[in-house]
Design an enzyme around this catalytic site. Sequence first.
Site, mmCIF file in Angstrom:
data_model
loop_
_atom_site.group_PDB
_atom_site.id
_atom_site.type_symbol
_atom_site.label_atom_id
_atom_site.label_comp_id
_atom_site.label_asym_id
_atom_site.label_seq_id
_atom_site.Cartn_x
_atom_site.Cartn_y
_atom_site.Cartn_z
ATOM 1 N N ARG A 39 0.321 9.119 11.988
ATOM 2 C CA ARG A 39 0.808 9.342 10.795
ATOM 3 C C ARG A 39 -0.003 10.595 10.138
ATOM 4 O O ARG A 39 0.245 11.205 9.147
ATOM 5 C CB ARG A 39 0.668 8.282 9.800
ATOM 6 N N ASP A 140 5.901 1.328 -7.521
ATOM 7 C CA ASP A 140 5.317 1.564 -6.166
ATOM 8 C C ASP A 140 4.080 2.390 -6.264
ATOM 9 O O ASP A 140 3.769 3.214 -7.280
ATOM 10 C CB ASP A 140 6.400 2.085 -5.345
HETATM 11 C C1 LIG Z 1 7.901 -2.780 2.941
HETATM 12 S S1 LIG Z 1 8.095 -2.156 1.593
HETATM 13 C C2 LIG Z 1 9.117 -3.243 0.584
HETATM 14 C C3 LIG Z 1 10.285 -2.630 -0.171
HETATM 15 C C4 LIG Z 1 11.162 -3.529 -0.774
HETATM 16 N N1 LIG Z 1 10.292 -4.604 -1.786
HETATM 17 C C5 LIG Z 1 11.751 -4.573 0.281
HETATM 18 O O1 LIG Z 1 11.589 -5.856 0.313
HETATM 19 O O2 LIG Z 1 12.703 -4.081 0.864
HETATM 20 C C6 LIG Z 1 6.560 -2.254 0.887
HETATM 21 C C7 LIG Z 1 6.321 -1.272 -0.187
HETATM 22 O O3 LIG Z 1 4.834 -1.759 -0.893
HETATM 23 C C8 LIG Z 1 4.202 -0.609 -1.405
HETATM 24 N N2 LIG Z 1 2.711 -0.991 -1.635
HETATM 25 C C9 LIG Z 1 1.842 -1.034 -0.863
HETATM 26 N N3 LIG Z 1 0.639 -1.247 -1.251
HETATM 27 C C10 LIG Z 1 0.723 -1.278 -2.704
HETATM 28 C C11 LIG Z 1 0.046 -1.521 -3.797
HETATM 29 N N4 LIG Z 1 -1.225 -1.651 -3.706
HETATM 30 N N5 LIG Z 1 0.631 -1.345 -5.104
HETATM 31 C C12 LIG Z 1 1.887 -1.079 -5.170
HETATM 32 N N6 LIG Z 1 2.701 -0.755 -4.040
HETATM 33 C C13 LIG Z 1 2.235 -0.968 -2.780
HETATM 34 C C14 LIG Z 1 4.344 0.245 -0.200
HETATM 35 O O4 LIG Z 1 4.206 1.782 -0.826
HETATM 36 C C15 LIG Z 1 5.728 0.032 0.116
HETATM 37 O O5 LIG Z 1 6.864 1.040 -0.355
#
Ligand SMILES: C[S@@+](CC[C@H](N)C(=O)[O-])C[C@H]1O[C@@H](n2cnc3c(N)ncnc32)[C@H](O)[C@@H]1O
Length: 270
Positions: A39, A140
Amino acid sequence: MSDKEFAFTRKEFDCLREIVNRKAGIFISDEKFNMFYSRLSRRIRELGLADFRQYCELVKNEQGDEIEALINSITTNLTSFYRERHHFEYLQDHILPHRNKIRIWSAGCSSGEEPYTIAMTLHNAGWGNPAYQYDLLATDIDTNILSRAAKGIYQQENADGLSDNDLKQYFLKGKGKNKNLIRTKPSLQRNIRFSQLNLIESWQHAEPHDVIFCRNVLIYFDQPTKQLIVNKFIDALSPGGYLIVGHSESIKKLTDRIEFVGTTIYQKPE
Ligand SMILES: C[S@@+](CC[C@H](N)C(=O)[O-])C[C@H]1O[C@@H](n2cnc3c(N)ncnc32)[C@H](O)[C@@H]1O
């Protein structure tokens, strides 16, 4: 001699994963070494740097932009429309009836499929009617994915959770070179507020939420961070409000302040 384009040692891996953990709460295990390399080597190429050592120096010395780019590169954004469909059925059958106002937060909304699915569930249940009022916040940490979410443009082939009715009611189909794309209609989009929010930083919302979706996000955090965030969510819920998490994210061991009411669905006592 390594066949890697850029030199990447354990020392640089530790330096970068410590920064990601401190800034975003994301816990990175040893197995993620190769994922980090693939990445971030793209980013090193873009910046014209020689190796990961230079990249670490840059990130360590810079307070803002490169840390954001680092976090954007490392987040996992996998999502889909109607992912874990039973949550939307629960919303429709148990949460929406008997009210005409609701405040919902999609925390960790990734590219937007989750908040758009919430909005479609509301509209399919008649909440497009002005007699009903909903406020839908979608946040996000990842600024790149959030701007994609706000645009609401998707590949048609990734939209297989959508029914024909959803496609017709809530999406515009691209033409010509965009014929493989679909875009959410403004009627759906304008009711969602997209905003960047890091869950591990301090945040406070003026009004409580009736439902918080935080699905497949907690899984990336260590136990103390999960516990902290879950308790902040409970504080941010209205009495009787719901917290909905992902399929592998039981929060029973993290708190006794919220009751289990359905698979990965919890309710704050009245
Ligand atoms: C796997 S996705 C989940 C998307 C959706 N909630 C779903 O279940 O389909 C995880 C998301 O969490 C976000 N994320 C990770 N760490 C975070 C943080 N500290 N604060 C806010 N968002 C975060 C990532 O950027 C990512 O877009």
